[in-house]
Write an enzyme that holds these catalytic residues in place. Sequence first.
Site, mmCIF file in Angstrom:
data_model
loop_
_atom_site.group_PDB
_atom_site.id
_atom_site.type_symbol
_atom_site.label_atom_id
_atom_site.label_comp_id
_atom_site.label_asym_id
_atom_site.label_seq_id
_atom_site.Cartn_x
_atom_site.Cartn_y
_atom_site.Cartn_z
ATOM 1 N N SER A 102 0.750 -1.125 0.018
ATOM 2 C CA SER A 102 -0.123 -0.171 0.289
ATOM 3 C C SER A 102 0.829 1.249 0.086
ATOM 4 O O SER A 102 0.448 2.140 -0.438
ATOM 5 C CB SER A 102 -0.985 -0.034 1.350
ATOM 6 O OG SER A 102 -0.412 -0.249 2.260
ATOM 7 N N HIS B 134 2.203 4.529 4.310
ATOM 8 C CA HIS B 134 1.298 5.386 3.492
ATOM 9 C C HIS B 134 1.688 6.731 2.989
ATOM 10 O O HIS B 134 1.332 7.339 2.084
ATOM 11 C CB HIS B 134 -0.333 5.290 4.184
ATOM 12 C CG HIS B 134 -0.850 3.806 4.282
ATOM 13 N ND1 HIS B 134 -2.094 3.666 4.748
ATOM 14 C CD2 HIS B 134 -0.324 2.840 3.916
ATOM 15 C CE1 HIS B 134 -2.279 2.070 4.849
ATOM 16 N NE2 HIS B 134 -1.379 1.657 4.402
#
Length: 292
Positions: A205, A262
């Site tokens: 991610s 992230h």
Amino acid sequence: MYKLLELPGDLDTRPLRQALWAHHVGHRFTRQDDLQVLWLADPEQRDAAARLIELWRRGELEASAATSAPRRRPSVTGQAFGQAPLAAGLIAVCVAIFLAMTFAGDAIVRALTIVPLDVVGQRLVPGDLVSDTLAGGQIWRLFTPALLHFGWMHLIFNMLWVWYFGRQVESVQGWRRLGIIVVVAAVFSNLAQYVTGTVLFGGMSGVDYALLGYVWLMSRRRPGSGFFVPQMLMVFMLAWMVFTMTGLGDAFGFGNVANEAHLGGLLIGLIMGWFASRNASGGGHDASGGQK
């Protein structure tokens, strides 16, 4: 990416899309205002595309496709590798590693974490980034945590965005550009997570958020480049990142989320997108070039 044609937004272009793929004409459609824009991956295929467009407009496309298109349709996997081989390959590797973890378990995880891990009694003893990973010649560990996933939903969610954003980068600017973004984003986001004191983490991610930032900024600064991110998707991705940063993700049962990865991935994607959009000539195809 070569801009070939603008069509009304409400026109059904599915037969044309199918014919273009059947004749191996690499392309993609984007939306600009009330129009559909057809882009070609290779400008040298514009004559072939123009012939199919003319047949489509005359309503003769199906008859032509029946006689000239290959009889054997490629599989879904074959189509994916044909459209974006590097993005599809990344997904295949992540799925293979996830399945291997079912059988080899800890051995796979310990081989791919950012530092070596040993189990002493009931205690997990991590190695050191400098002396073990770097000086010890295990440089691959800077990247490989991105290939680890710890659940089906974790895997599926991450692979969805690898395909959505990675395919755009690969089709517009080539597999080398996608490869550079993936490697840089994976290393940067892994290091961002490591400096928080976490050693057991994984997931793609951080790369997903880097691709999001890159594609979004390119679409804003180079609107004719062929990149596109729906506004609501951008809102959702940012809202999700903020949601997990508040700790609510853990409260709702999503487990520990690598928030620093992230954020680090998003920042590196925006930085790379900024420099790429400054140097872009306007859509040319560059053929040379917790859990997360």
